[in-house]
Each structure stands twice: as C-alpha cells, then as structure tokens.
Design an enzyme around this catalytic site. Sequence first.
Site, mmCIF file in Angstrom:
data_model
loop_
_atom_site.group_PDB
_atom_site.id
_atom_site.type_symbol
_atom_site.label_atom_id
_atom_site.label_comp_id
_atom_site.label_asym_id
_atom_site.label_seq_id
_atom_site.Cartn_x
_atom_site.Cartn_y
_atom_site.Cartn_z
ATOM 1 N N CYS A 114 0.896 -1.240 -0.104
ATOM 2 C CA CYS A 114 0.081 0.047 -0.061
ATOM 3 C C CYS A 114 0.598 1.204 -0.036
ATOM 4 O O CYS A 114 0.501 2.431 -0.325
ATOM 5 C CB CYS A 114 -1.156 0.033 1.048
ATOM 6 S SG CYS A 114 -2.097 -1.437 1.331
ATOM 7 N N HIS A 247 -3.038 7.249 2.326
ATOM 8 C CA HIS A 247 -3.535 5.803 1.939
ATOM 9 C C HIS A 247 -5.164 5.567 2.443
ATOM 10 O O HIS A 247 -5.260 5.802 3.432
ATOM 11 C CB HIS A 247 -2.653 4.623 2.564
ATOM 12 C CG HIS A 247 -3.238 3.302 2.426
ATOM 13 N ND1 HIS A 247 -3.671 3.110 1.094
ATOM 14 C CD2 HIS A 247 -3.247 2.214 3.347
ATOM 15 C CE1 HIS A 247 -3.849 1.667 1.122
ATOM 16 N NE2 HIS A 247 -3.551 1.245 2.199
ATOM 17 N N ASN A 277 -10.204 -0.250 0.039
ATOM 18 C CA ASN A 277 -8.703 -0.101 -0.158
ATOM 19 C C ASN A 277 -8.239 -0.685 -1.281
ATOM 20 O O ASN A 277 -8.513 -1.873 -1.376
ATOM 21 C CB ASN A 277 -8.167 -1.035 1.346
ATOM 22 C CG ASN A 277 -6.625 -0.812 1.312
ATOM 23 O OD1 ASN A 277 -6.158 -0.460 0.675
ATOM 24 N ND2 ASN A 277 -6.079 -1.250 2.443
HETATM 25 N N1 ACO Z 1 -18.987 -8.377 8.925
HETATM 26 C C1 ACO Z 1 -19.410 -8.698 10.274
HETATM 27 N N2 ACO Z 1 -18.518 -9.074 11.378
HETATM 28 C C2 ACO Z 1 -17.374 -9.089 11.135
HETATM 29 C C3 ACO Z 1 -16.744 -8.925 10.100
HETATM 30 C C4 ACO Z 1 -17.625 -8.494 8.821
HETATM 31 N N3 ACO Z 1 -17.038 -7.953 7.643
HETATM 32 N N4 ACO Z 1 -15.341 -8.993 10.069
HETATM 33 C C5 ACO Z 1 -15.150 -9.463 11.587
HETATM 34 N N5 ACO Z 1 -16.422 -9.423 12.101
HETATM 35 C C6 ACO Z 1 -16.721 -9.909 13.540
HETATM 36 C C7 ACO Z 1 -15.605 -10.896 13.964
HETATM 37 O O1 ACO Z 1 -16.047 -12.137 13.581
HETATM 38 C C8 ACO Z 1 -15.824 -10.467 15.472
HETATM 39 O O2 ACO Z 1 -16.885 -11.139 15.909
HETATM 40 P P1 ACO Z 1 -16.875 -11.829 17.422
HETATM 41 O O3 ACO Z 1 -16.773 -10.793 18.216
HETATM 42 O O4 ACO Z 1 -18.430 -12.552 17.359
HETATM 43 O O5 ACO Z 1 -15.647 -12.543 17.293
HETATM 44 C C9 ACO Z 1 -16.278 -8.930 15.505
HETATM 45 O O6 ACO Z 1 -16.504 -8.682 14.188
HETATM 46 C C10 ACO Z 1 -15.047 -8.216 15.920
HETATM 47 O O7 ACO Z 1 -13.938 -8.476 15.076
HETATM 48 P P2 ACO Z 1 -12.573 -7.865 15.033
HETATM 49 O O8 ACO Z 1 -11.592 -8.298 14.294
HETATM 50 O O9 ACO Z 1 -12.287 -7.570 16.654
HETATM 51 O O10 ACO Z 1 -12.974 -6.307 14.588
HETATM 52 P P3 ACO Z 1 -12.312 -4.813 14.857
HETATM 53 O O11 ACO Z 1 -13.265 -4.042 15.705
HETATM 54 O O12 ACO Z 1 -10.924 -4.985 15.253
HETATM 55 O O13 ACO Z 1 -12.435 -4.424 13.503
HETATM 56 C C11 ACO Z 1 -11.015 -4.240 11.202
HETATM 57 C C12 ACO Z 1 -11.705 -4.942 12.195
HETATM 58 C C13 ACO Z 1 -12.100 -3.273 10.739
HETATM 59 C C14 ACO Z 1 -10.473 -4.926 10.235
HETATM 60 C C15 ACO Z 1 -10.015 -3.180 12.132
HETATM 61 O O14 ACO Z 1 -9.070 -4.113 12.812
HETATM 62 C C16 ACO Z 1 -9.231 -2.413 11.245
HETATM 63 O O15 ACO Z 1 -9.794 -1.475 10.814
HETATM 64 N N6 ACO Z 1 -8.041 -2.808 11.064
HETATM 65 C C17 ACO Z 1 -7.080 -1.989 10.346
HETATM 66 C C18 ACO Z 1 -6.826 -2.938 8.986
HETATM 67 C C19 ACO Z 1 -6.934 -2.199 7.540
HETATM 68 O O16 ACO Z 1 -7.413 -1.269 7.451
HETATM 69 N N7 ACO Z 1 -6.075 -3.226 6.707
HETATM 70 C C20 ACO Z 1 -5.898 -2.800 5.679
HETATM 71 C C21 ACO Z 1 -4.710 -3.225 5.080
HETATM 72 S S1 ACO Z 1 -3.310 -2.476 5.964
HETATM 73 C C22 ACO Z 1 -3.156 -0.924 5.004
HETATM 74 O O17 ACO Z 1 -3.706 -0.739 4.099
HETATM 75 C C23 ACO Z 1 -2.292 -0.316 5.810
#
Ligand code: ACO
Length: 320
Positions: A114, A247, A277
């Site tokens: 990225c 980004h 993304n």
């Molecule tokens: N729809 C519904 N529920 C979901 C989804 C979805 N798409 N994905 C995960 N869940 C559920 C999980 O199963 C979990 O359920 P549980 O509590 O019953 O176990 C719950 O949601 C919470 O999951 P987490 O992974 O803890 O969710 P979090 O609040 O951390 O959010 C996210 C996840 C959005 C990916 C967050 O961590 C984030 O924004 N991270 C940054 C990642 C990113 O942007 N990466 C891009 C690539 S890297 C880059 O470009 C720099």
Amino acid sequence: MLFARIAGVGSYLPGKPVSNNELAQRGVDTSDDWISTRTGIKTRYLAEAGVTSSELAFEASRLAISDAGIRAEDIDLIIVATSTPDYIFPSTACLLQEKLGNQGAMAFDVQAVCSGFVYAVTIAEKFIRSGSHKKALVVGAEVFSRILDWNDRATCVLFGDGAGAVVLEASDKPGVLATATHADGSYNHILSVPGCVSRGQVVGDPFLRMDGQAVFKFAVRALTDVAKECCAVAGIGSESIDWLVPHQANIRIIESTAKKLGLPMEKVVVTVDQHGNTSAASVPLALDAAIRDGRVKRGQRVVLEGVGGGFTWGAVLLEY
Ligand code: ACO
C-alpha cells in the site's frame, strides 16, 4: 533548481460499484452497518475475471498522459507500483509500456504494497532531480480482489480494484519538496500473502492474511510520524499543509492520523467510502478525485502518504 512536478493525473475504477449490501447478498456473512461503522467503506469496484492490473494501469495512464498534454512516446521512465502484477514476469510496467505504444523508456515495478505509489513517486523524483530522466509515468494499479479469501469476512470486505497515475516532469517550478520513506521487515507477519509459486504450483496460502488491530495501530503511528518527518525535511510544520492525501484503508485510521497531525478533516482527502482499500492505487485515486473536483489547486502544498505490508511507509510533500 530542478524539480519533479506533477504535469497530469488520471485514475480508473473497473465496472460498477459493489455495495456492502450486495456483498452480503453474494454470501459474505456481513452487513452494511458493520462495514460502514468500522471502516467507512460503502462501495468498492471489482474487476471482471481476466481483467489485469496492466489494463487498469493503461486506462489511468491514458488519462494522466492526456492531462499532461504529452504523448506516450515522450515518457522516458515508467514505474508501476503493484502487488498484484499480471505475471511473475515480465513486469506490469513493461506490459503497460507496450499498451501505451512507448518504446525505450526504462520500465520496472515497485513492490511495497500500500506504500507502493509513494515509494514509486520518491524513486521517480530522484531520477528526475538527477537529470537522467525528464518525464516519468508513475502508476499504482491493483486487482486485490484476486488475492482475497472470500470466505474471510474480516478481510474481503475491505479491499477493491483500481488504478491511478501521474506524469511527473522536470521543471524549474516546484514540484516535490521533500520525501521520507521507511520499512521494518520485522512486521511482515501482521499483513501478508504468504504463498509462493514453486515448480508450477502455488505453495502455501495465496490469500491476504491480516492482524487487523495490529495493522490499525501500526498504520496510525507510521502515517503520523512520516507526515511530520516529511514536513520537517522541508522546514514546515504539518499544520501548514493545504491537503493531506493519505492511504485510503479505513476512515478511522485516516481520522486518527489527521487528529494526531492537528489537521481538520476539511483538509483531508477521503475516497475510501467509494472504492475501499485499493492498495497502491489508493493515493493516486484520491489525488485525482480531489484535483478533478477542484479542491486541490495549483500552488497548494499536498502531502501524499502510504503505509502497507512489509511493513513499509512513506510520505511525499509537494507543491501541486
Ligand atoms: N462483518 C461482520 N462481522 C465481522 C466482519 C464483517 N465483515 N469481520 C469481522 N467480524 C466480526 C468478527 O468475527 C468479530 O466477531 P466476534 O466478536 O463474534 O468474534 C467481531 O466482528 C469483531 O472482530 P474484530 O476483528 O475484533 O473487529 P475490529 O473491531 O478489530 O475491526 C477491522 C476489524 C475493521 C479490520 C479493524 O481491525 C481495522 O480497521 N484494522 C485496520 C486494518 C486495515 O485497514 N487493513 C487494511 C490493510 S493494511 C493497510 O492498508 C495499511
């Protein structure tokens, strides 16, 4: 003084936008509410089977070349940032070169996920400042949908396909004012596609795997620090930039970064809601949108910044 100045921009998104609800209808166990609240993403674009990064790159490049008012044969350097190349080799840059009808330019790919576009602009700027090259085409192009595990709802809803391009040319008018780029390979495990090709077969896992919370924390810190560092190189404070083009991974990462930099969201370009993304394509897609709609104007100071797998991160401060 010789600068590398943006002469033209262009971008391309394939097909029609696919909404969060459509993903749920296609069988992903998710909802518009979950995706919107946690990421800000509303739609993304997914290339049809068989459409490649070089094809998306070509569409964006055509527009950037036309915007610059030059011909493809005038370009003497082509750099494509991509983690989803058409082939193992030749490079996507060489395939793009053929599509553009350019002959003789130096052409190669950059693999910094990225951060790829920011890395590629940084490299092109050094070539131009050295006097060895005069007109560079710098492209970010991805078909990330091909490396997503559509059974992993925690990752597949976040990404999309697209391309963005700029023409950088040698000029006595400013230009790129400062750059800062870094990597720390010890974070390779928090975001990766760990498979490889060996003896004609994919060995290991060919899909994107991510520790979302670790990535979130790393991204905010890296994007904040590198924007400050880049501004410091140019001798200005981050509060005096006109536009931040970060980004486009997640609205919460973008908002946290802007807050730490003391920048109001009115100065931040956000397009993640529209295309998700798109990895190396995300920064030029956002830059093109903000130039097209008249927000980013000639003479304004813009910071482009990226962070991604590796981990890699970087920023470019420029006067548009
Ligand atoms: N729809 C519904 N529920 C979901 C989804 C979805 N798409 N994905 C995960 N869940 C559920 C999980 O199963 C979990 O359920 P549980 O509590 O019953 O176990 C719950 O949601 C919470 O999951 P987490 O992974 O803890 O969710 P979090 O609040 O951390 O959010 C996210 C996840 C959005 C990916 C967050 O961590 C984030 O924004 N991270 C940054 C990642 C990113 O942007 N990466 C891009 C690539 S890297 C880059 O470009 C720099």
